[in-house]
Each structure stands twice: as structure tokens, then as C-alpha cells.
Design a protein around this motif. Structure first.
Motif, PDB file in Angstrom:
ATOM      1  N   GLY A   1       1.015  -1.169   0.793  1.00 24.57           N
ATOM      2  CA  GLY A   1      -0.061  -0.016   0.257  1.00 24.57           C
ATOM      3  C   GLY A   1       0.746   1.634  -0.572  1.00 24.57           C
ATOM      4  N   GLY A   2       2.151   1.458   0.631  1.00 25.10           N
ATOM      5  CA  GLY A   2       2.625   2.497   0.744  1.00 25.10           C
ATOM      6  C   GLY A   2       2.824   3.519  -0.649  1.00 25.10           C
ATOM      7  N   PRO A   3       3.181   3.077  -2.504  1.00 25.14           N
ATOM      8  CA  PRO A   3       3.196   3.536  -2.725  1.00 25.14           C
ATOM      9  C   PRO A   3       1.740   4.905  -2.849  1.00 25.14           C
ATOM     10  CG  PRO A   3       3.645   1.698  -3.536  1.00 25.14           C
ATOM     11  CD  PRO A   3       2.908   1.228  -1.701  1.00 25.14           C
ATOM     12  N   PHE A   4       0.808   4.140  -2.472  1.00 25.03           N
ATOM     13  CA  PHE A   4      -1.131   5.225  -3.472  1.00 25.03           C
ATOM     14  C   PHE A   4      -1.232   6.035  -1.672  1.00 25.03           C
ATOM     15  CE2 PHE A   4       0.140   0.674  -5.207  1.00 25.03           C
ATOM     16  CZ  PHE A   4       0.655   0.753  -6.164  1.00 25.03           C
ATOM     17  N   THR A   5      -0.594   4.423  -0.562  1.00 20.81           N
ATOM     18  CA  THR A   5      -1.667   5.316   0.605  1.00 20.81           C
ATOM     19  C   THR A   5      -0.344   6.414   1.884  1.00 20.81           C
ATOM     20  OG1 THR A   5      -1.155   3.727   1.986  1.00 20.81           O
ATOM     21  CG2 THR A   5      -2.851   3.200   0.473  1.00 20.81           C
ATOM     22  N   THR A   6       0.903   6.388   1.368  1.00 21.53           N
ATOM     23  CA  THR A   6       1.249   7.755   1.700  1.00 21.53           C
ATOM     24  C   THR A   6       2.936   7.739   1.383  1.00 21.53           C
ATOM     25  OG1 THR A   6       3.059   5.229   2.320  1.00 21.53           O
ATOM     26  CG2 THR A   6       1.312   5.717   4.166  1.00 21.53           C
ATOM     27  N   ALA A   7       3.071   7.428   0.449  1.00 21.61           N
ATOM     28  CA  ALA A   7       4.157   7.942  -0.501  1.00 21.61           C
ATOM     29  C   ALA A   7       3.537   9.386  -1.018  1.00 21.61           C
ATOM     30  CB  ALA A   7       4.482   7.099  -1.805  1.00 21.61           C
ATOM     31  N   PRO A   8       2.544   9.555  -1.734  1.00 20.09           N
ATOM     32  CA  PRO A   8       1.929  10.626  -2.279  1.00 20.09           C
ATOM     33  C   PRO A   8       2.624  11.597  -0.997  1.00 20.09           C
ATOM     34  CG  PRO A   8       0.406   8.630  -2.718  1.00 20.09           C
ATOM     35  CD  PRO A   8       1.327   8.209  -2.042  1.00 20.09           C
ATOM     36  N   HIS A   9       1.767  11.566  -0.117  1.00 20.55           N
ATOM     37  CA  HIS A   9       1.961  12.652   1.004  1.00 20.55           C
ATOM     38  C   HIS A   9       3.054  12.745   0.985  1.00 20.55           C
ATOM     39  CE1 HIS A   9      -3.032  12.146   1.421  1.00 20.55           C
ATOM     40  NE2 HIS A   9      -2.308  10.822   2.072  1.00 20.55           N
ATOM     41  N   LEU A  10       4.002  11.912   0.636  1.00 20.56           N
ATOM     42  CA  LEU A  10       5.468  12.775   1.695  1.00 20.56           C
ATOM     43  C   LEU A  10       6.596  13.266   0.106  1.00 20.56           C
ATOM     44  CD1 LEU A  10       5.809   9.206   3.574  1.00 20.56           C
ATOM     45  CD2 LEU A  10       5.682  11.427   4.622  1.00 20.56           C
ATOM     46  N   SER A  11       5.985  12.616  -1.180  1.00 26.38           N
ATOM     47  CA  SER A  11       7.068  13.338  -2.229  1.00 26.38           C
ATOM     48  C   SER A  11       5.740  12.946  -3.467  1.00 26.38           C
ATOM     49  CB  SER A  11       8.150  12.809  -2.437  1.00 26.38           C
ATOM     50  OG  SER A  11       8.271  11.570  -2.235  1.00 26.38           O
TER      51      SER A  11
ATOM     52  N   PRO B   1       5.597   2.055   7.457  1.00 31.80           N
ATOM     53  CA  PRO B   1       4.275   1.106   7.926  1.00 31.80           C
ATOM     54  C   PRO B   1       4.338   1.086   9.317  1.00 31.80           C
ATOM     55  CG  PRO B   1       4.906  -0.977   6.975  1.00 31.80           C
ATOM     56  CD  PRO B   1       6.061   0.253   7.327  1.00 31.80           C
ATOM     57  N   HIS B   2       5.667   1.165  10.158  1.00 28.47           N
ATOM     58  CA  HIS B   2       5.607   0.709  11.803  1.00 28.47           C
ATOM     59  C   HIS B   2       5.488   2.243  12.189  1.00 28.47           C
ATOM     60  CE1 HIS B   2       5.662  -3.328  10.967  1.00 28.47           C
ATOM     61  NE2 HIS B   2       6.815  -3.283   9.975  1.00 28.47           N
ATOM     62  N   HIS B   3       6.380   2.698  12.063  1.00 32.24           N
ATOM     63  CA  HIS B   3       6.528   4.353  12.261  1.00 32.24           C
ATOM     64  C   HIS B   3       4.787   5.191  11.606  1.00 32.24           C
ATOM     65  CE1 HIS B   3       7.995   9.222  11.610  1.00 32.24           C
ATOM     66  NE2 HIS B   3       7.410   8.612  12.792  1.00 32.24           N
ATOM     67  N   PHE B   4       3.857   4.515  11.180  1.00 36.84           N
ATOM     68  CA  PHE B   4       3.123   5.283  11.203  1.00 36.84           C
ATOM     69  C   PHE B   4       2.394   4.193  12.518  1.00 36.84           C
ATOM     70  CE2 PHE B   4       3.671   5.684   6.418  1.00 36.84           C
ATOM     71  CZ  PHE B   4       3.783   7.035   6.581  1.00 36.84           C
ATOM     72  N   SER B   5       1.763   3.114  12.350  1.00 44.75           N
ATOM     73  CA  SER B   5       1.174   2.289  13.599  1.00 44.75           C
ATOM     74  C   SER B   5       2.119   3.370  14.965  1.00 44.75           C
ATOM     75  CB  SER B   5       1.786   1.254  13.682  1.00 44.75           C
ATOM     76  OG  SER B   5       1.436   0.105  12.512  1.00 44.75           O
ATOM     77  N   GLY B   6       2.958   3.451  15.417  1.00 42.23           N
ATOM     78  CA  GLY B   6       3.441   3.952  15.990  1.00 42.23           C
ATOM     79  C   GLY B   6       2.826   6.082  16.708  1.00 42.23           C
ATOM     80  N   GLU B   7       3.048   6.299  15.393  1.00 40.89           N
ATOM     81  CA  GLU B   7       2.169   7.832  14.962  1.00 40.89           C
ATOM     82  C   GLU B   7       0.934   7.662  15.764  1.00 40.89           C
ATOM     83  OE1 GLU B   7       3.866  11.078  15.243  1.00 40.89           O
ATOM     84  OE2 GLU B   7       5.654   8.766  15.677  1.00 40.89           O
TER      85      GLU B   7
ATOM     86  N   LYS C   1      -3.437  12.113   6.654  1.00 41.04           N
ATOM     87  CA  LYS C   1      -3.853  12.994   8.570  1.00 41.04           C
ATOM     88  C   LYS C   1      -2.683  12.937   9.683  1.00 41.04           C
ATOM     89  CE  LYS C   1      -6.803  14.312  12.378  1.00 41.04           C
ATOM     90  NZ  LYS C   1      -6.752  14.352  12.734  1.00 41.04           N
ATOM     91  N   VAL C   2      -3.012  11.852   9.655  1.00 37.03           N
ATOM     92  CA  VAL C   2      -0.968  11.099  10.510  1.00 37.03           C
ATOM     93  C   VAL C   2      -0.118  11.776  10.685  1.00 37.03           C
ATOM     94  CG1 VAL C   2       0.461   9.672  10.959  1.00 37.03           C
ATOM     95  CG2 VAL C   2      -2.838   9.138  10.721  1.00 37.03           C
ATOM     96  N   ILE C   3      -0.403  11.751   8.908  1.00 28.31           N
ATOM     97  CA  ILE C   3       1.523  12.306   8.406  1.00 28.31           C
ATOM     98  C   ILE C   3       1.597  13.925   8.369  1.00 28.31           C
ATOM     99  CG2 ILE C   3       2.861  12.595   6.109  1.00 28.31           C
ATOM    100  CD1 ILE C   3       1.648  10.023   5.462  1.00 28.31           C
ATOM    101  N   LYS C   4       0.582  14.794   8.329  1.00 23.45           N
ATOM    102  CA  LYS C   4       0.362  16.376   7.925  1.00 23.45           C
ATOM    103  C   LYS C   4       0.815  16.434  10.017  1.00 23.45           C
ATOM    104  CE  LYS C   4      -2.957  20.525   7.690  1.00 23.45           C
ATOM    105  NZ  LYS C   4      -3.584  20.402   6.511  1.00 23.45           N
ATOM    106  N   ASP C   5      -0.196  15.645  11.055  1.00 30.17           N
ATOM    107  CA  ASP C   5      -0.269  15.773  12.403  1.00 30.17           C
ATOM    108  C   ASP C   5       0.881  15.601  12.901  1.00 30.17           C
ATOM    109  OD1 ASP C   5      -3.094  16.788  11.617  1.00 30.17           O
ATOM    110  OD2 ASP C   5      -3.741  15.583  12.736  1.00 30.17           O
ATOM    111  N   ALA C   6       1.907  14.586  12.491  1.00 30.99           N
ATOM    112  CA  ALA C   6       2.938  13.873  13.188  1.00 30.99           C
ATOM    113  C   ALA C   6       4.267  14.580  11.941  1.00 30.99           C
ATOM    114  CB  ALA C   6       2.945  12.746  13.001  1.00 30.99           C
TER     115      ALA C   6
END
Length: 341
Positions: free
Chosen positions: A113-123, A181-187, A331-336
Motif C-alpha cells: 500500500g505504501g506507494p498509493f497511501t503514504t508516498a503521495p503525501h511525502l513527496s 508502516p511501523h512508524h505510522f503505527s506508532g504515530e 492526516k497522520v503524516i500532516k499531524d505528526a
């Protein structure tokens, strides 16, 4: 008085009208021919081996999921399936590659899921997480597991939260790396519990697990696969899994949801996908085979041993899951204030 201007009449030469009509007929004929060719191709699909690319090197989690899955899919599709790693940027290289191949169903991507759910928010990425692809079907899900050293004072997640609230600058957690993914779990735990925990990123899951077992880091959000052996041998204590349901690999370990964090869901997953523009007949053929493969008890057990619980979904269900995860992790990426390495 000025002279009255007469009405101007333009006559289109018959030859021009004929040329225009011929062009229209040609365009329609080409469109019909293309549609017929696509239909005919889909009717005989597949008639040659299928290539399935992975976003990571051989020997990793993607490879471990792909091998048994392809062995079940091959007889269902009647063709050999060749697995080809295309590693780079946490699956991004393979995603970009698959977005540009011909939509003929012979080059697919077993993606996480990373390239489609988190990567677009990071770069900035070169593709759209939905529109650049044909999402064929979700395959399996795997959460993180929160673990501590067996001598740790923490017997539960509640103990961790209470300690972090009492001493907000003291406690930390390790993971296999930033923006994984584990970083996101912690956040996500920090977000829903309102506590402060310092993230300690390692260069991979192995060194992180080594430090936990050496009592060098207070707690760890780990992959399930990496934690199975140490957990069974008593080298760590498991506090919770981050998936909505208990993991088949850790049936005695509660979910975060069970512990009071309702709706807590931090799961990684794999799906089969192709480029945008695949014919509906191709998608239906592949989706039906994938759902049939999901009924294989032996495959389910193999996934369970990997810590990836079988969850085969339709294309529509898969798209909805991507939409939901894309919004949640954004939202998690933005908030953290998480930044890519």
C-alpha cells in the motif's frame, strides 16, 4: 441611405463534404476495430506467460507473499507467471513502471500500500494513486505488533500510555525506519492516546529487533513476521497488534481496538494491480481467479505463517480501501509532520 447588404450564402463544395464524411466514417471504423481487437484479445486471455513485478528485492515480504500466490494462480489462469523484482524507493519504482506499460494484462504488479497511501503525501510522485492504475484485488493484510523486552515494566499498552503521560519526555519506540508502516503505527497510537513518544528509526527491522532483545530500546513496533520467532522463544512480550482483527500468527495478542482504541487500524497490505485502461473482461478474468485463489486453505495457512492474513477483495472494495487509507495516513503524516528520508 446606405445600400442594404444582401445575405451572404456560402456553399460547401461536395468534395469537401465527402471528405468530412469519409473522415468521420474512418474514425468510427477505427474505434470499432480497436474495441473489437480489445474484446478479441480479452476473450483469449491469457495466451502467454504473465509477468508480475514486485517493488522489493527477492527474499522479502513481497516475494514471500508472491511465490505461493502465483503457484495457486497459475493453474487457474492456465499460464506460467514470472515474478520479477523491480526494487527502489519503497515500491515507487515498480509503481511508476507499471503505470506506463501496455494495459494488455501481461504485466501486473503485486504491490504493497505504501506507494498509493503514504508516498503521495511525502513527496511528489509521477502517478495518481487511483487513476494511473487498474486495481484488480486486495490479497492480504498485515499489521504491526507492539513488543517489549520480557523484563520490561510494561505489561500492557495501558502501562505504556500511563508512563508516557507521567513522564512525557522519557519514553521512545523503535521501528525499521522513517515513514515505514511501523512508524505510522506508532504515530497513530500517539495521535489517538494523546501521548508523546520519541521515534527511533533503525536501518531495517533486524537491527531494531536486536536492540529490543538487548534491552536497548523500550519498545518496538515490528512486522509480525520478524516477531514470530522471538515471541515463541520468550525473547519478547507482545502487547498488541495494530490490525482490526487478531492476527492468525498471534491469536492470543489483543488488538488496539480491543484495548479501547476503537477503530484503530494500522495495516499494511498487498494487492494485484495493472496499468490504467485494462479491458473490463481482463479485470474480470483476473479478479475471478484471484478470489478463487483466496479460497485455497493451504494458501491461507502459508499467509498466516507470514503474519499476513488472507483478505481477498473485489476491485471495487480494493479501491475503497485505498481511498480510506490514503485519507487516513495523509492526516497522520500532516499531524505528526513526518518527512521522507
Amino acid at each position: 441611405m446606405p445600400p442594404v447588404m444582401g445575405r451572404l450564402t456560402f456553399r460547401i463544395p461536395q468534395r469537401t463534404r465527402r471528405q468530412t464524411m469519409f473522415k468521420k466514417i474512418t474514425v468510427i471504423a477505427l474505434a470499432l476495430a480497436s474495441a473489437w481487437a480489445t474484446h478479441a484479445q480479452a476473450q483469449g486471455y491469457p495466451n502467454k506467460p504473465i509477468r508480475v513485478v514486485l517493488g522489493y528485492t527477492a527474499g522479502g515480504a513481497a516475494d514471500a507473499v508472491a511465490r505461493p500466490l502465483m503457484r495457486v494462480l497459475e493453474p487457474l489462469l492456465g499460464q506460467a507467471i514470472i515474478v520479477e523484482p523491480k526494487p527502489g524507493t519503497a515500491g515507487g519504482v515498480a509503481a511508476e513502471f507499471i503505470s506506463k506499460v501496455a494495459p494488455d494484462g501481461y504485466t501486473l504488479y503485486l504491490a504493497d500500500g505504501g506507494p498509493f497511501t503514504t508516498a503521495p503525501h511525502l513527496s511528489k510522485v509521477s502517478y495518481h494513486h487511483l487513476n494511473s492504475f487498474t486495481h484488480i484485488g486486495h490479497v492480504c493484510s498485515t499489521g504491526s505488533i507492539m513488543v517489549v523486552h520480557p523484563t520490561s515494566p510494561f505489561k500492557s499498552v495501558a502501562d505504556v500510555v500511563a508512563a508516557a503521560k507521567k513522564e512525557p519526555d522519557k519514553w521512545s519506540y523503535g521501528t525499521s525506519g522513517i515513514a515505514g508502516p511501523h512508524h505510522f503505527s506508532g504515530e497513530l497510537l500517539k495521535s489517538v492516546s494523546g501521548v508523546n513518544l520519541l521515534h527511533i528509526p533503525y536501518k531495517g527491522g533486524a537491527p531494531a529487533m536486536t536492540d529490543l532483545m538487548g534491552n536497548q530500546v523500550p519498545m518496538l513496533f515490528s512486522s509480525l513476521a520478524a516477531a514470530v520467532g522471538p515471541y515463541k522463544s520468550g525473547k519478547l512480550r507482545a502487547l498488541a497488534v495494530t490490525s482490526p482483527k487478531r492476527s492468525g500468527a498471534f491469536p492470543d495478542v489483543p488488538t488496539m481496538d480491543e484495548l479501547g482504541y476503537k477503530g484503530f487500524d494500522s495495516t499494511g497490505w498487498f494487492e494485484l494491480m495493472g496499468p490504467a485502461g485494462m479491458a473490463p473482461e481482463l479485470v474480470a478474468r483476473l479478479s475471478q481467479a484471484l478470489l478463487k485463489a483466496g479460497e485455497d486453505k493451504n494458501l491461507q495457512e502459508q499467509f498466516k505463517q507470514l503474519g499476513c492474513d488472507a483478505e481477498f477483495l473485489t476491485p471495487a472494495q480494493t479501491v475503497e480501501k485505498i481511498k480510506s487509507d490514503h485519507a487516513k495516513w495523509g492526516k497522520v503524516i500532516k499531524d505528526a509532520n513526518i518527512k521522507a528520508e
